[in-house]
Design a protein around this motif. Sequence first.
Motif, PDB file in Angstrom:
ATOM      1  N   THR A 503      36.969  41.510  42.704  1.00  0.00           N
ATOM      2  CA  THR A 503      37.193  42.747  41.953  1.00  0.00           C
ATOM      3  C   THR A 503      37.765  42.389  40.586  1.00  0.00           C
ATOM      4  N   ASP A 504      37.767  43.343  39.692  1.00  0.00           N
ATOM      5  CA  ASP A 504      38.358  43.104  38.374  1.00  0.00           C
ATOM      6  C   ASP A 504      39.856  42.875  38.483  1.00  0.00           C
ATOM      7  N   GLU A 530      33.137  43.121  38.355  1.00  0.00           N
ATOM      8  CA  GLU A 530      32.516  44.379  38.775  1.00  0.00           C
ATOM      9  C   GLU A 530      31.666  45.016  37.678  1.00  0.00           C
ATOM     10  N   ARG A 531      31.472  44.304  36.594  1.00  0.00           N
ATOM     11  CA  ARG A 531      30.578  44.792  35.534  1.00  0.00           C
ATOM     12  C   ARG A 531      29.700  43.636  35.060  1.00  0.00           C
ATOM     13  N   TYR A 658      25.355  47.456  37.473  1.00  0.00           N
ATOM     14  CA  TYR A 658      26.613  48.137  37.147  1.00  0.00           C
ATOM     15  C   TYR A 658      26.605  49.590  37.608  1.00  0.00           C
ATOM     16  N   SER A 661      28.282  49.891  40.797  1.00  0.00           N
ATOM     17  CA  SER A 661      29.642  49.345  40.866  1.00  0.00           C
ATOM     18  C   SER A 661      30.671  50.449  41.068  1.00  0.00           C
ATOM     19  N   ARG A 662      31.755  50.109  41.738  1.00  0.00           N
ATOM     20  CA  ARG A 662      32.856  51.072  41.906  1.00  0.00           C
ATOM     21  C   ARG A 662      33.525  51.389  40.570  1.00  0.00           C
ATOM     22  N   LYS A 663      33.314  50.542  39.580  1.00  0.00           N
ATOM     23  CA  LYS A 663      33.923  50.760  38.278  1.00  0.00           C
ATOM     24  C   LYS A 663      33.002  51.481  37.303  1.00  0.00           C
TER      25      LYS A 663
END
Length: 735
Positions: A503-504, A530-531, A658, A661-663
């Motif tokens: 994760t970031d 995450e990106r 992306y 992605s959760r972000k």
Amino acid sequence: MSKIICSAAIRGAHKIVDMAEEKYEEALKKYGPEQEVSFPNTAYFLPIIYSMLGAKVQKLGDMKEIFQECRKLLPPPVSDSMWLPYLAPALDAGMATLFAEEMYEAIRYIDEPNFYTKTEDPPSDDQIWLGAADDIIFRKRGVEFVDGTAPGFAAILGTPPDPEMAAKIALELQEKNLYIFMHDQTDGVSMPDQLKKQNVQMGWSTRLVPFGPTYTSAVFALGFACRVALAFGGIKPGDYKGNLIYNKDRTFAFVMAFGPVSDEWYANAAGAINWGFPTISDWDIPEILPTGICTYEHVVSKVPHEEIVQKAIEVRGLKVTVSKVDVPVAYGPAFEGERVRKDDLYLECGGGRTIGVELLISREMDEVQDGLVTVEGPEMTDVEPGAKLPFAILVEVAGRQMQSDFEPILERQFHHLINYAQGIMHIGQRNIMWLRVGKSAIEKGFKFEHIGKILHAKLHQDFGAILDKVQVKIFTEEEKVKEILELAKQVYAARDERLGSMTDESEDVFYSCTLCQSFAPTHVCVITPERVGMCGAYNWLDGKASYEINPTGPNQPIQKGECIDENLGQWTGVNEFVKQASRGKVERVSAYSLMVDPMTACGCFECIATMLPMCNGIMIVNRDYLGMTPSGMKFSTLAGMVGGGQVTPGFLGVSKHYICSRKFMKAEGGLKRVVWMPKMLKEELRDRLQQRAEEEGVPDLLDMIADEEVGTTEDEVLKFLQEKGHPALKMDSAV
């Protein structure tokens, strides 16, 4: 400058402008001044005119002023009593030629809408002329002129009389990684005609591009170069000097003329010289050897066919480095898009026909014998045509700088490295790989062992900074293949767990990508776990591997520093890095926001996200979607607002990965804010999007997201959202 050549070029320019203007007057009477004109699905209007003059030719009536400009540029024909410095008038005549031809071709699209196929590859032997590259093709291929995959192109006029020599010249140009743009005919025969006789595959996928059957189609080649400068070089429309210098310095192109040179060909050659593109001919014509506009000579003639490719590269000043791989077939990126079709198929492995798997793992130094290539099981020469064999590749590497995180990155190289071999087709990866071998490759002596030699040589050449030893084991016996498959499944599972758990928040270091910064000077891509990079080609591990391989390269570590805003995705270290790397042009970047300090883009993004204010939501469009979007703009128009290193709140280039992605757009509410995307994109990402929707507590979200079948206007989308009760309608305003 030779008086003979300049006289011919100026004569030819007068003929072409007269011809185009006559065509224009006929079209004006037939269609009227409001008739729309364009090269289909392109963002830069008529690109040569747009890049040189800044003029947007959108309707027939817009052409009137351009023809007036042509007449201003045209010098009077050269006479015996007229002595002038010929360089400038000839170059002006060449520019007038290209303006006139571009308008002529635009009118052709109205008069004969099916004259060109408008496809990436010729659909049949009877339909070979492709016409201007649309934006999907341009974005996919144009970036290769940015990253060096394609150093330039050869614009061919006419053809050698011998089909075998034509094919040999084409192959030699392909091996130099150049694109080959083909135009016009010699004695009624075109270069594609000759290549068809030799069963050579043509199209953008093999870099042999048949643009058009007349000399006027040369504008598609010059227009392509102009579009590269506009899209990736940050050159503004109307900055003719910047465009010409950019192409002279960065696009290593040249004209190759076969057979008698007409006045019209001279006029086109004079036009090309403006961009620093010289002409090399096999015909006995006057030469222009002094340097000036071009890097070296401007026109070189009487070059034997056996030497013409090497001479062209020398005259253009192109430094081509082609890695020699010890295989019996031609090898290079030009063959990556080649297809092995049913009629030419000798052997296939994997792809659901048989078990197929490929795996790269790292070992200790004493466990790897560098250069060892073994084949266990039947070789290609041991089977009959049409055979299907189980297949496994196990590549074992060792190196003092090698890390297990690099394994999947190196393994992904198998796809293009194997595809670079002529007559070999590789699709997929891991245990869904598919290999097809053509009869032509077998006839030249290609074997499984050559796949091992390719991987050994190229992994060393491309990743020598982290690899010291490479050995390749190939298996074609089913029991042994099953054994490798079981090992691979264990390795894949461990990798996915490692990648999926990142994760970031778990990493203190992100990576930059400034690969395209020489073409979009203010662009800095920030890659986080995450990106993924907006081109979809670089993830965090790729950035890490790239830095290990080339510590001074485009992928640099970024200490993310203190968190400024968790929701926006801003950190002190990231902002400091971006400000420095953009030379002060960009001071802040939000990793998770569309509206606040969005990330810049160079032009290589897979998708574009933008706000639909009435819907209080975000629409996403991928570059493969050609239609209108609810924003009122097509992808090609949106791309002009996002690329070139611009910061445009409300517009953002993103990768497909992306989106899942959760972000993704966390600051605007994430996936629940998405209200429209093309059906093809939704279907491609369905499984991952469904998983994310369930995580967000809206399991039926995908059915609430509109697509082009629902509507392509914001009003139509809003009505659908209201009927479905889309969560974006209840969220706070994002604008």
